[in-house]
Design a protein around this motif. Structure first.
Motif, PDB file in Angstrom:
ATOM      1  N   TRP A 283       0.894  -1.228   0.173  1.00 27.35           N
ATOM      2  CA  TRP A 283      -0.290  -0.382  -0.483  1.00 27.35           C
ATOM      3  C   TRP A 283       0.447   1.616   0.310  1.00 27.35           C
ATOM      4  CZ3 TRP A 283       0.848   3.172   3.802  1.00 27.35           C
ATOM      5  CH2 TRP A 283       1.153   2.904   5.349  1.00 27.35           C
ATOM      6  N   THR A 284       2.212   1.354   0.493  1.00 30.30           N
ATOM      7  CA  THR A 284       2.700   2.516   0.015  1.00 30.30           C
ATOM      8  C   THR A 284       3.694   2.714  -1.384  1.00 30.30           C
ATOM      9  OG1 THR A 284       4.818   0.825   1.099  1.00 30.30           O
ATOM     10  CG2 THR A 284       3.476   1.694   3.026  1.00 30.30           C
ATOM     11  N   ILE A 285       3.233   2.244  -2.064  1.00 30.63           N
ATOM     12  CA  ILE A 285       4.123   2.014  -3.115  1.00 30.63           C
ATOM     13  C   ILE A 285       3.082   3.490  -4.147  1.00 30.63           C
ATOM     14  CG2 ILE A 285       4.401   1.199  -5.527  1.00 30.63           C
ATOM     15  CD1 ILE A 285       5.797  -0.351  -3.883  1.00 30.63           C
ATOM     16  N   PRO A 286       2.404   3.913  -3.460  1.00 32.91           N
ATOM     17  CA  PRO A 286       1.725   5.038  -4.591  1.00 32.91           C
ATOM     18  C   PRO A 286       2.792   5.760  -3.534  1.00 32.91           C
ATOM     19  CG  PRO A 286       0.140   3.319  -3.899  1.00 32.91           C
ATOM     20  CD  PRO A 286       1.144   2.903  -3.680  1.00 32.91           C
ATOM     21  N   GLN A 287       3.677   5.793  -2.871  1.00 34.22           N
ATOM     22  CA  GLN A 287       4.366   7.165  -1.574  1.00 34.22           C
ATOM     23  C   GLN A 287       5.672   6.618  -1.894  1.00 34.22           C
ATOM     24  OE1 GLN A 287       0.108   6.001  -1.631  1.00 34.22           O
ATOM     25  NE2 GLN A 287       1.279   5.396  -0.136  1.00 34.22           N
ATOM     26  N   ASN A 288       6.075   5.846  -2.822  1.00 34.99           N
ATOM     27  CA  ASN A 288       6.677   6.364  -3.536  1.00 34.99           C
ATOM     28  C   ASN A 288       7.566   7.597  -3.170  1.00 34.99           C
ATOM     29  OD1 ASN A 288       9.696   5.612  -5.915  1.00 34.99           O
ATOM     30  ND2 ASN A 288       9.751   3.692  -4.021  1.00 34.99           N
ATOM     31  N   ARG A 289       9.228   7.694  -3.151  1.00 36.39           N
ATOM     32  CA  ARG A 289       9.944   9.318  -3.405  1.00 36.39           C
ATOM     33  C   ARG A 289      11.464   8.557  -3.951  1.00 36.39           C
ATOM     34  NH1 ARG A 289       5.402   9.812  -5.220  1.00 36.39           N
ATOM     35  NH2 ARG A 289       3.300  10.972  -4.344  1.00 36.39           N
ATOM     36  N   ALA A 290      11.996   7.645  -3.146  1.00 33.00           N
ATOM     37  CA  ALA A 290      13.082   7.009  -3.720  1.00 33.00           C
ATOM     38  C   ALA A 290      13.487   5.587  -3.598  1.00 33.00           C
ATOM     39  CB  ALA A 290      13.946   7.888  -2.805  1.00 33.00           C
ATOM     40  N   VAL A 291      14.708   5.306  -4.198  1.00 32.72           N
ATOM     41  CA  VAL A 291      14.660   4.027  -3.914  1.00 32.72           C
ATOM     42  C   VAL A 291      16.059   4.272  -3.389  1.00 32.72           C
ATOM     43  CG1 VAL A 291      15.553   1.852  -4.853  1.00 32.72           C
ATOM     44  CG2 VAL A 291      13.419   3.042  -5.669  1.00 32.72           C
ATOM     45  N   ALA A 292      16.796   3.129  -1.948  1.00 32.92           N
ATOM     46  CA  ALA A 292      17.671   3.647  -1.913  1.00 32.92           C
ATOM     47  C   ALA A 292      18.925   2.077  -1.892  1.00 32.92           C
ATOM     48  CB  ALA A 292      17.841   3.148   0.241  1.00 32.92           C
TER      49      ALA A 292
END
Length: 969
Positions: free
Chosen positions: A238-247
């Motif tokens: 459910w947090t994928i729509p809120q993704n803003r970066a990849v670490a």
């Protein structure tokens, strides 16, 4: 003994007491409670002059239900500490308290509303708060009587309640100290959020249970600079729509892999290329049901500056929501222990994500609402975009606490756009609200925080300038921990914790008494209205009418009159975290009450081990912020209560133990004895069989006290014998009492009740009942006013004075009963532990008596063999020969060793023992040869002696003849 010997039974000094063998505690304990209340014992103790105050500050339970066994354990330990310190000469005060605000009580009222079909939000907030207040007041009265029934002493007539008007005024004032010292700020960051209760939660309000989560492996395609897709793994789709970066991790070895084979139903496509941590490639291949081939190593440095495409970039109906570039960022929190070696970063939904976002300026999102639904206008997933669906609203967690539709819908959408290479399930520990038992989520919301690393110029910098520094210094230098492991546990929590979330989006509590400028940002210097006059007005208003006035129409204008234009400021209506309430109790209880302590520092805080993240923790933070240090000197921790099998108690398992049920069956003293017998610092087991064992220990102890009372019948001080004139056996008992006095005082001072009780219990049942009483029974029953009998009764008085007082903090009812048997107008709880003369200690005598007991044990063993062979029926029929070394013979020489061994006669020899003499393997140089006693059986004492029948009283020995003459018979 001749047939015509008179019956001398009535001439014996048999024990006499009205103290019953059967306790009848369930029926009789309420009578003692009533008597204590009638004579006002607690108040009378406060009247004793010249005593050093000792304050155990009560951690407040919630006023929302009947007591459980954990309450009984907690309050009994506290009571033992208070009573024992009072009897050691302190003015030991105990003010019981209750936590009355917060979600536990508000939740109960909401349950009542839901049962009636009412909506809380439609009820006037002051009326709702008054219902919460009435509910809490009702349970305070119920719990007070239940605590008193446990025998807990304290100022029950005037407890503290966090909902008292003065308490609410002080809590608000303590909050306003944070406002004034600069530690208060409003920030937007992810906090643990309960969608069911619609509020932020503190760590202390969360418990962890197993939960099965969805797991997904998702591709982020590079916009440029990389050959393959970067794969992330997450348990929160459910947090994928809120993704803003990849670490990524700068120290991780990565690789470029090609999918060279895949199962028919696999989501991975043959020929596509993926970037993964090399140590995790095999686990990803297994999850994807595919075969991967390493094409080349990929250095982490290749990710610097790379931008990725969000999986939903260009999605139909997306309205450009996800058409931004997703940066790859180095993160210290990224490992290759599990997943893929890359971490999907949603700054609004996790602390590490948030910290990474702060570091690199990644924007927050506000896509998830208070009920865990997506904002209505979020493309694809919001209710507006799904208006034609049967269930347009997608939630992470539904109002009933069950899994919502958000995870599955995101998973399906990822599969539809080709962003998914694998999916699965994972059972793991997951945070749940400890009240609703529903799962919580991390959610970004505007909240109020106390900055624990912000320097304060408040003149209280002795132990540091920040809340964290002061708290850590307190732990390291100012506070003692029992057990000692508590220090490291609390230290680690304080060292690693984030800022304190103070605000809750609820109705029942103390509001955050502050005003913010309407057109200012939280970062602006004038955002918060800081004014001493305003703060004083608010506190004064709360003192008169309580915190409800905050919600009355016109209150803002009234408070701001002459200070600021009310139209320029917004009033905050969030309420304080309930842990701030209880964390502030040192101010309105310790500081403000006449029975408190002016420096606000209690001698002891005692609670369960969970309170390292609860009351110990919040009190430490609050005290560090407002008085510059911890508000306590000692932190004592107890474990949890388990059933007999070591399982957690649960109504569903049917293994709960209700304190009142134990009291109804056995009495409160048995419950208290269970506490004293166990190592409370670990988890406690309780159940029917354990309670039976506890009751058996109680009966043995009760019989010991009954024997002492019987032996003291008619005793007066005129009969007393000075210790120096006593026989060696009595002097040895006094030595043991002096030893125990040190143990008891040291144990009580260290809050170690198990050691105290075991030492006293073993002394009473082994040294006394099975040894001393057994030996001296003959002299007590048969002697006249001999030195031996008078010395024995003098020692019995010393035993009475000490055993009753030493055990009074544990067995409060029984020791009162014992005391009243001799002193019917007094109370054992009004006296102190008696002083024990130092010269009673005699280590040389103790060493001598240790040898004597070993020799006696050998004699007793030899006689037991003859008894089993039916050679004798009682030990008085024997006159054994005892072979010892000359050194041992010298020790025994001044004793009537036949009395010690309870035989009619005994012969001590230092020659070599004949072959076949009885020996005990662990008693060196001692042997026994059995012999029958010579003479006739005394008709009064039953000893077999040569002189029986030669005295004026028929069939008696010389001792009994003299005793009869003394009685005028």
């Amino acid at each position: 003994m001749c047939a015509d010997t008179p019956d001398y039974k009535d001439s014996l000094n048999l024990p006499k007491t009205d103290f019953p063998m059967r306790a009848g505690l369930p029926q009789r304990e309420p009578g003692w409670l009533a008597r204590w209340e009638e004579i006002g014992i607690y108040d009378r103790l406060r009247e004793k002059p010249g005593r050093t105050p000792f304050v155990l500050h009560d951690g407040p339970p919630y006023a929302n239900g009947h007591l459980h066994i954990g309450h009984a354990l907690n309050k009994t330990i506290k009571d033992m500490i208070v009573r024992s310190h009072q009897m050691m000469g302190f003015d030991a005060r105990y003010v019981p308290g209750w936590d009355c605000h917060g979600l536990p009580i508000e939740w109960k009222i909401e349950e009542q509303y839901r049962a009636k079909g009412l909506n809380k939000d439609e009820i006037d907030i002051v009326a709702f708060r008054q219902e919460c207040r009435a509910f809490a007041a009702g349970w305070v009265d119920i719990q007070r009587e239940e605590f008193k029934r446990l025998g807990v002493t304290g100022n029950w007539a005037d407890p503290y309640l966090t909902m008292d008007y003065h308490a609410e005024a002080v809590i608000a004032d303590e909050f306003m100290k944070l406002l004034m010292n600069g530690t208060l700020y409003q920030g937007s960051k992810p906090v643990m959020w309960s969608p069911v209760e619609k509020t932020a939660l503190a760590e202390a309000e969360v418990e962890y249970h197993d939960h099965t989560s969805h797991t997904i492996w998702v591709k982020f395609q590079p916009i440029a600079g990389l050959e393959g897709a970067v794969v992330i793994w997450t348990t929160t789709p459910w947090t994928i729509p809120q993704n803003r970066a990849v670490a990524y991790g700068e120290g991780i070895a990565y690789g470029l892999y090609e999918v060279v084979a895949a199962d028919e139903k696999a989501l991975a496509q043959v020929g596509e290329k993926l970037i993964l941590a090399q140590s995790l490639a095999d686990s990803v291949a297994t999850a994807a049901k595919a075969e991967l081939k390493l094409i080349r190593d990929v250095a982490a440095s290749e990710f610097a500056g790379v931008q990725l495409a969000h999986p939903f970039r260009g999605i139909e109906g997306g309205a450009g929501e996800w058409d931004f570039d997703v940066p790859m960022l180095p993160g210290d929190h990224v490992t290759d222990d599990a997943g893929t070696g890359f971490v999907h970063t949603a700054p609004s939904h996790g602390d590490e994500d948030y910290q990474l976002g702060l570091k690199f300026g990644i924007p927050m999102t506000y896509n998830v609402m208070e009920d865990s639904s997506y904002r209505a206008d979020l493309p694809v997933f919001g209710a507006n975009a799904r208006a034609d669906q049967e269930k347009p609203v997608l939630r992470v967690i539904d109002p009933d606490g069950k899994e919502g539709g958000a995870n599955v819908e995101v998973l399906r959408t990822l599969a539809r756009v080709g962003g998914l290479i694998a999916k699965g399930k994972l059972k793991h520990s997951y945070p749940h609200s400890w009240r609703s038992k529903a799962r919580v989520i991390y959610r970004n919301t505007p909240q109020w925080f106390a900055a624990i690393d912000r320097a304060m110029d408040d003149g209280m910098g002795t132990y540091g300038d920040t809340i964290r520094q002061r708290a850590l210094t307190s732990i390291e230098e100012l506070v003692a921990f029992t057990p000692a492991t508590g220090r490291n546990r609390l230290h680690a929590m304080i060292q690693n914790r984030p800022d304190w979330v103070l605000s809750r989006q609820r109705a029942w509590g103390v509001p955050l008494t502050c005003f913010v400028k309407v057109d200012a940002k939280p970062t602006d210097a004038d955002f918060l209205l800081r004014n001493d006059t305003l703060n004083a007005r608010i506190k004064d208003a709360f003192e008169v009418d309580g915190a409800d006035v905050w919600y009355q129409d016109g209150f803002k204008a009234q408070m701001l009159e002459g200070i600021a234009n009310p139209d320029d400021y917004r009033q905050i209506f969030d309420v304080l975290d309930v842990w701030f309430d209880s964390g502030s109790t040192h101010a309105f209880v310790l500081r403000d009450r006449a029975d408190g302590v002016p420096d606000q520092i209690a001698d002891v805080y005692l609670e369960g081990t969970d309170q390292h993240r609860g009351w110990f923790h919040s009190s430490l933070l609050q005290g560090s912020a407002t008085i510059g240090r911890a508000p306590y000197k000692n932190v004592v921790t107890h474990g949890f209560t388990l059933d007999e099998k070591g399982m957690k108690m649960s109504k569903s398992l049917g293994n709960t133990i209700v304190p009142q049920a134990v009291i109804d069956q056995y009495g409160a003293d048995i419950l208290r004895l269970w506490v004293a017998q166990a190592d409370y610092m670990s988890d406690q087991r309780i159940g029917p069989e354990i309670l039976k064992g506890t009751a058996d220990s109680y009966r043995r102890l009760r019989n010991t006290m009954r024997y002492i009372l019987g032996a003291l019948d008619g005793y007066t001080d005129a009969e007393a014998v000075a210790p120096a004139d006593m026989p060696a056996l009595e002097r040895w008992v006094l030595h043991r009492l002096a030893e125990l006095d040190q143990q008891v005082r040291a144990g009580y001072a260290a809050f170690d009740f198990q050691t105290v009780f075991q030492a006293v219990f073993n002394f009473a049942t082994v040294d006394l009942s099975a040894y001393y009483f057994d030996i001296r029974k003959d002299a007590l029953y048969c002697d006249g006013a001999t030195l031996t009998r008078r010395a024995a009764r003098t020692v019995m008085d010393a035993l009475f004075q000490r055993l009753t007082t030493w055990l009074a903090p544990v067995l409060v009812f029984t020791m009162e009963e014992v005391w009243l048997e001799r002193f019917p107008e007094g109370s054992v709880h009004l006296v102190d532990f008696p002083a024990t003369p130092g010269d009673w200690l005699d280590e040389a005598l103790a060493a001598k008596w240790a040898t004597i007991r070993q020799v006696r044990r050998t004699v007793t063993g030899a006689l037991e063999i003859e008894r089993q062979a039916k050679t004798i029926g009682a030990s008085l029929e024997a006159a054994p020969e005892v072979y010892v070394t000359p050194e041992t013979a010298a020790l025994i020489g001044d004793l009537d060793f036949a009395d010690i061994c309870i035989t009619s006669d005994i012969a001590i020899k230092t020659s070599a023992a004949p072959e076949g003499a009885f020996r005990i393997a662990d008693v060196a140089d001692t042997a026994v040869v059995f012999a029958m006693a010579a003479g006739e059986k005394c008709g009064r004492c039953w000893k077999i002696l040569p002189d029986v029948g030669t005295h004026s009283h028929p069939g008696t020995c010389a001792r009994c003849d003299a005793a009869l003459s003394e009685k005028g018979l």
